[in-house]
Every structure is written in structure tokens, then in C-alpha cells.
Design a protein around this motif. Sequence first.
Motif, PDB file in Angstrom:
ATOM      1  N   ASP A  99      -2.592 -10.576  -5.098  1.00 31.64           N
ATOM      2  CA  ASP A  99      -1.136 -10.620  -5.253  1.00 31.64           C
ATOM      3  C   ASP A  99      -0.386 -10.096  -4.045  1.00 31.64           C
ATOM      4  O   ASP A  99       0.746 -10.501  -3.795  1.00 31.64           O
ATOM      5  CB  ASP A  99      -0.741  -9.811  -6.495  1.00 31.64           C
ATOM      6  CG  ASP A  99      -1.370 -10.392  -7.750  1.00 31.64           C
ATOM      7  OD1 ASP A  99      -0.848 -11.385  -8.268  1.00 31.64           O
ATOM      8  OD2 ASP A  99      -2.415  -9.859  -8.190  1.00 31.64           O
ATOM      9  N   ARG A 100      -1.019  -9.198  -3.283  1.00 30.65           N
ATOM     10  CA  ARG A 100      -0.407  -8.669  -2.075  1.00 30.65           C
ATOM     11  C   ARG A 100      -1.494  -8.337  -1.072  1.00 30.65           C
ATOM     12  O   ARG A 100      -2.598  -7.937  -1.455  1.00 30.65           O
ATOM     13  CB  ARG A 100       0.423  -7.402  -2.362  1.00 30.65           C
ATOM     14  CG  ARG A 100       1.575  -7.613  -3.340  1.00 30.65           C
ATOM     15  CD  ARG A 100       2.359  -6.335  -3.553  1.00 30.65           C
ATOM     16  NE  ARG A 100       3.253  -6.447  -4.712  1.00 30.65           N
ATOM     17  CZ  ARG A 100       4.003  -5.468  -5.188  1.00 30.65           C
ATOM     18  NH1 ARG A 100       3.983  -4.275  -4.594  1.00 30.65           N
ATOM     19  NH2 ARG A 100       4.773  -5.656  -6.246  1.00 30.65           N
ATOM     20  N   ALA A 101      -1.175  -8.502   0.220  1.00 33.26           N
ATOM     21  CA  ALA A 101      -2.067  -8.089   1.304  1.00 33.26           C
ATOM     22  C   ALA A 101      -1.289  -7.113   2.172  1.00 33.26           C
ATOM     23  O   ALA A 101      -0.217  -7.457   2.681  1.00 33.26           O
ATOM     24  CB  ALA A 101      -2.523  -9.293   2.120  1.00 33.26           C
ATOM     25  N   VAL A 102      -1.814  -5.898   2.318  1.00 33.86           N
ATOM     26  CA  VAL A 102      -1.062  -4.826   2.974  1.00 33.86           C
ATOM     27  C   VAL A 102      -1.955  -4.090   3.970  1.00 33.86           C
ATOM     28  O   VAL A 102      -3.161  -4.322   4.041  1.00 33.86           O
ATOM     29  CB  VAL A 102      -0.508  -3.829   1.930  1.00 33.86           C
ATOM     30  CG1 VAL A 102       0.434  -4.536   0.953  1.00 33.86           C
ATOM     31  CG2 VAL A 102      -1.644  -3.149   1.162  1.00 33.86           C
ATOM     32  N   ASP A 103      -1.358  -3.188   4.735  1.00 28.49           N
ATOM     33  CA  ASP A 103      -2.119  -2.372   5.673  1.00 28.49           C
ATOM     34  C   ASP A 103      -3.119  -1.494   4.929  1.00 28.49           C
ATOM     35  O   ASP A 103      -2.919  -1.146   3.755  1.00 28.49           O
ATOM     36  CB  ASP A 103      -1.189  -1.489   6.492  1.00 28.49           C
ATOM     37  CG  ASP A 103      -0.317  -2.289   7.454  1.00 28.49           C
ATOM     38  OD1 ASP A 103      -0.690  -3.442   7.765  1.00 28.49           O
ATOM     39  OD2 ASP A 103       0.722  -1.753   7.880  1.00 28.49           O
ATOM     40  N   GLU A 104      -4.170  -1.101   5.635  1.00 27.56           N
ATOM     41  CA  GLU A 104      -5.242  -0.319   5.018  1.00 27.56           C
ATOM     42  C   GLU A 104      -4.725   0.914   4.279  1.00 27.56           C
ATOM     43  O   GLU A 104      -5.102   1.157   3.124  1.00 27.56           O
ATOM     44  CB  GLU A 104      -6.236   0.121   6.091  1.00 27.56           C
ATOM     45  CG  GLU A 104      -7.348   1.017   5.571  1.00 27.56           C
ATOM     46  CD  GLU A 104      -8.240   1.550   6.670  1.00 27.56           C
ATOM     47  OE1 GLU A 104      -9.278   2.153   6.346  1.00 27.56           O
ATOM     48  OE2 GLU A 104      -7.888   1.385   7.860  1.00 27.56           O
ATOM     49  N   ASP A 105      -3.854   1.691   4.930  1.00 25.11           N
ATOM     50  CA  ASP A 105      -3.404   2.933   4.309  1.00 25.11           C
ATOM     51  C   ASP A 105      -2.410   2.719   3.184  1.00 25.11           C
ATOM     52  O   ASP A 105      -2.029   3.672   2.494  1.00 25.11           O
ATOM     53  CB  ASP A 105      -2.828   3.889   5.355  1.00 25.11           C
ATOM     54  CG  ASP A 105      -1.640   3.297   6.102  1.00 25.11           C
ATOM     55  OD1 ASP A 105      -1.245   2.147   5.812  1.00 25.11           O
ATOM     56  OD2 ASP A 105      -1.102   3.986   7.003  1.00 25.11           O
ATOM     57  N   ALA A 106      -2.003   1.462   2.965  1.00 28.82           N
ATOM     58  CA  ALA A 106      -1.040   1.166   1.901  1.00 28.82           C
ATOM     59  C   ALA A 106      -1.694   0.563   0.665  1.00 28.82           C
ATOM     60  O   ALA A 106      -1.014   0.377  -0.351  1.00 28.82           O
ATOM     61  CB  ALA A 106       0.036   0.215   2.421  1.00 28.82           C
ATOM     62  N   VAL A 107      -2.992   0.281   0.732  1.00 26.92           N
ATOM     63  CA  VAL A 107      -3.636  -0.425  -0.379  1.00 26.92           C
ATOM     64  C   VAL A 107      -3.546   0.363  -1.680  1.00 26.92           C
ATOM     65  O   VAL A 107      -3.002  -0.111  -2.687  1.00 26.92           O
ATOM     66  CB  VAL A 107      -5.108  -0.758  -0.050  1.00 26.92           C
ATOM     67  CG1 VAL A 107      -5.805  -1.350  -1.283  1.00 26.92           C
ATOM     68  CG2 VAL A 107      -5.188  -1.735   1.100  1.00 26.92           C
ATOM     69  N   ARG A 108      -4.076   1.590  -1.657  1.00 30.53           N
ATOM     70  CA  ARG A 108      -4.066   2.367  -2.902  1.00 30.53           C
ATOM     71  C   ARG A 108      -2.651   2.779  -3.306  1.00 30.53           C
ATOM     72  O   ARG A 108      -2.297   2.640  -4.483  1.00 30.53           O
ATOM     73  CB  ARG A 108      -4.989   3.589  -2.778  1.00 30.53           C
ATOM     74  CG  ARG A 108      -5.203   4.284  -4.118  1.00 30.53           C
ATOM     75  CD  ARG A 108      -6.125   5.487  -4.040  1.00 30.53           C
ATOM     76  NE  ARG A 108      -7.477   5.145  -3.626  1.00 30.53           N
ATOM     77  CZ  ARG A 108      -8.560   5.827  -4.008  1.00 30.53           C
ATOM     78  NH1 ARG A 108      -8.439   6.860  -4.823  1.00 30.53           N
ATOM     79  NH2 ARG A 108      -9.759   5.486  -3.568  1.00 30.53           N
ATOM     80  N   PRO A 109      -1.804   3.273  -2.389  1.00 26.40           N
ATOM     81  CA  PRO A 109      -0.429   3.614  -2.784  1.00 26.40           C
ATOM     82  C   PRO A 109       0.352   2.431  -3.360  1.00 26.40           C
ATOM     83  O   PRO A 109       1.117   2.592  -4.321  1.00 26.40           O
ATOM     84  CB  PRO A 109       0.205   4.110  -1.485  1.00 26.40           C
ATOM     85  CG  PRO A 109      -0.926   4.621  -0.677  1.00 26.40           C
ATOM     86  CD  PRO A 109      -2.060   3.689  -0.984  1.00 26.40           C
ATOM     87  N   THR A 110       0.146   1.237  -2.807  1.00 28.45           N
ATOM     88  CA  THR A 110       0.836   0.059  -3.328  1.00 28.45           C
ATOM     89  C   THR A 110       0.357  -0.263  -4.735  1.00 28.45           C
ATOM     90  O   THR A 110       1.159  -0.605  -5.620  1.00 28.45           O
ATOM     91  CB  THR A 110       0.610  -1.152  -2.405  1.00 28.45           C
ATOM     92  OG1 THR A 110       1.117  -0.854  -1.105  1.00 28.45           O
ATOM     93  CG2 THR A 110       1.309  -2.391  -2.937  1.00 28.45           C
ATOM     94  N   ALA A 111      -0.943  -0.146  -4.963  1.00 29.32           N
ATOM     95  CA  ALA A 111      -1.497  -0.400  -6.290  1.00 29.32           C
ATOM     96  C   ALA A 111      -0.971   0.608  -7.309  1.00 29.32           C
ATOM     97  O   ALA A 111      -0.592   0.241  -8.426  1.00 29.32           O
ATOM     98  CB  ALA A 111      -3.018  -0.357  -6.238  1.00 29.32           C
ATOM     99  N   VAL A 112      -0.933   1.873  -6.917  1.00 28.68           N
ATOM    100  CA  VAL A 112      -0.428   2.913  -7.820  1.00 28.68           C
ATOM    101  C   VAL A 112       1.055   2.701  -8.114  1.00 28.68           C
ATOM    102  O   VAL A 112       1.500   2.835  -9.265  1.00 28.68           O
ATOM    103  CB  VAL A 112      -0.680   4.313  -7.224  1.00 28.68           C
ATOM    104  CG1 VAL A 112       0.042   5.386  -8.043  1.00 28.68           C
ATOM    105  CG2 VAL A 112      -2.178   4.609  -7.167  1.00 28.68           C
ATOM    106  N   ALA A 113       1.825   2.337  -7.094  1.00 28.72           N
ATOM    107  CA  ALA A 113       3.258   2.106  -7.290  1.00 28.72           C
ATOM    108  C   ALA A 113       3.492   0.947  -8.243  1.00 28.72           C
ATOM    109  O   ALA A 113       4.370   1.014  -9.127  1.00 28.72           O
ATOM    110  CB  ALA A 113       3.931   1.843  -5.951  1.00 28.72           C
ATOM    111  N   LEU A 114       2.733  -0.138  -8.090  1.00 29.49           N
ATOM    112  CA  LEU A 114       2.877  -1.284  -8.988  1.00 29.49           C
ATOM    113  C   LEU A 114       2.490  -0.901 -10.409  1.00 29.49           C
ATOM    114  O   LEU A 114       3.195  -1.250 -11.373  1.00 29.49           O
ATOM    115  CB  LEU A 114       1.999  -2.435  -8.498  1.00 29.49           C
ATOM    116  CG  LEU A 114       1.954  -3.685  -9.384  1.00 29.49           C
ATOM    117  CD1 LEU A 114       3.354  -4.257  -9.595  1.00 29.49           C
ATOM    118  CD2 LEU A 114       1.027  -4.727  -8.782  1.00 29.49           C
TER     119      LEU A 114
END
Length: 223
Positions: free
Chosen positions: A173-188
Motif C-alpha cells: 500500500d505504501r513504499a517509504v524510506d527505511e527508517d519510516a517503515v515501522r513508524p508509518t505502519a504504526v501510524a496507519l
Amino acid sequence: MPTLDRQDNVFVLDLGDGENRFHPDWIASVNGALDEVEKAEGPRALVTAARGKFYSNGLDLDWLGAHAARHQEYVVSVHELLARVLSLPVITVAALQGHTFAAGAMFSLAHDFRIMRADRGYWCLPEADIHIPFTPGMSALIQSRLTPQSAHEAMTTARRYGGSDALAAGLVDRAVDEDAVRPTAVALARELVGKAGGTLGTIKARMYAPALAALREQKEPLG
């Protein structure tokens, strides 16, 4: 081994820092974590994540080779784990920081959403290359979560998709920078904690009834 943490209303299940293959002990640990998530009350969601090079490299073929007599039991346990995640009565988000292969890729598809690292790591269903056909249950899961075109390409060509290609094909659903993977998942996940409960579980069970039935009626061995 997998470990479960809680960040407010979001459970984070860390699958480990190795290849995170589906060893029976690993499966039991994941199921134990899912028990805790299901038993919790109130708003909640689940993120699965990992550390290192792999999110999950799929089935533990070495264990299978050493325990041929437990082949069918093992396949049933894998199918039940996939079915359980697919129908879990909370929103689930897979944070794919590394390689996501074979049953690991199927495990990611059982989640509601997938966030993938954009610059490195592959999502792949390599079964056509390693000469292990998909079981009917696995085929049903993949085809229930991807468009016909994407499912056909992924299943028949064993293509390795990088983050951007995986996003374009609808695998994530989204492709993001390495350091944003887990924070983006948690935010969603945090945005959707209020969806947890029986209604969501019923929606998923009805939406994916054919795939769930195929996974839970598996009688054929791998190969």
C-alpha cells in the motif's frame, strides 16, 4: 523468536532479526501473541515487523526435510496461521523492512495493509523457481488479495518486486524510506484502532470466506 510490545492501542509483533522462517516454535510464538491481541479489550490494532535483512523468508524447509512424518501437520499449521491473520478482528499492518519471500509474502498478504521499504528488499513468490506448487489454500489467499493480473505475474514468474514496483502492482500500500517503515505502519494502525471488534471480524470472515475455507480444508501436501 517473536516478541509482542504495546504502544498505546497498537500492538507491535516483532517477528525477529533472522530469516524468520515458519519453524513450529516460531508459529506457536506468533499464535501466542495473536491470542493476547484477541483477548485484549477496547480499541486496538496490530503491526507485524522485523529487524535485519528479512521480514520473513517463508517455510522452514530444513525442518520439513528433517520431519517428513509431520509434513501434513506442518502444512495445516501454516494454513491456519494465514487464515487467522486474514480474519483477525483488528486492523493489521505488515511493516516490510526487508526481504519478504514465499510463505512470508503470503503472510504479509493476510494483513489488511502492507508498508514496504522503497530502496532495498524484495517481495517475491518464488515457488515457480523452487518447484514447490502453491497449495489450493495458498492460491486462494493470494488471488483474494491481489488483482488477477498481479496474482498471475507474481505466481507464474517468481518476479522479485522492489518497493516501487510492488506499490505499482498493488502488492503493498505504501513504499517509504527505511527508517519510516515501522513508524508509518504504526501510524496507519493507530488511525484505525477503533475498528476492532466482532463486526470487523465478521466483515473479514464473509469477505474472504472462499479463501478461508480453502485454507482450512487443506488436505494436499506441498509438492
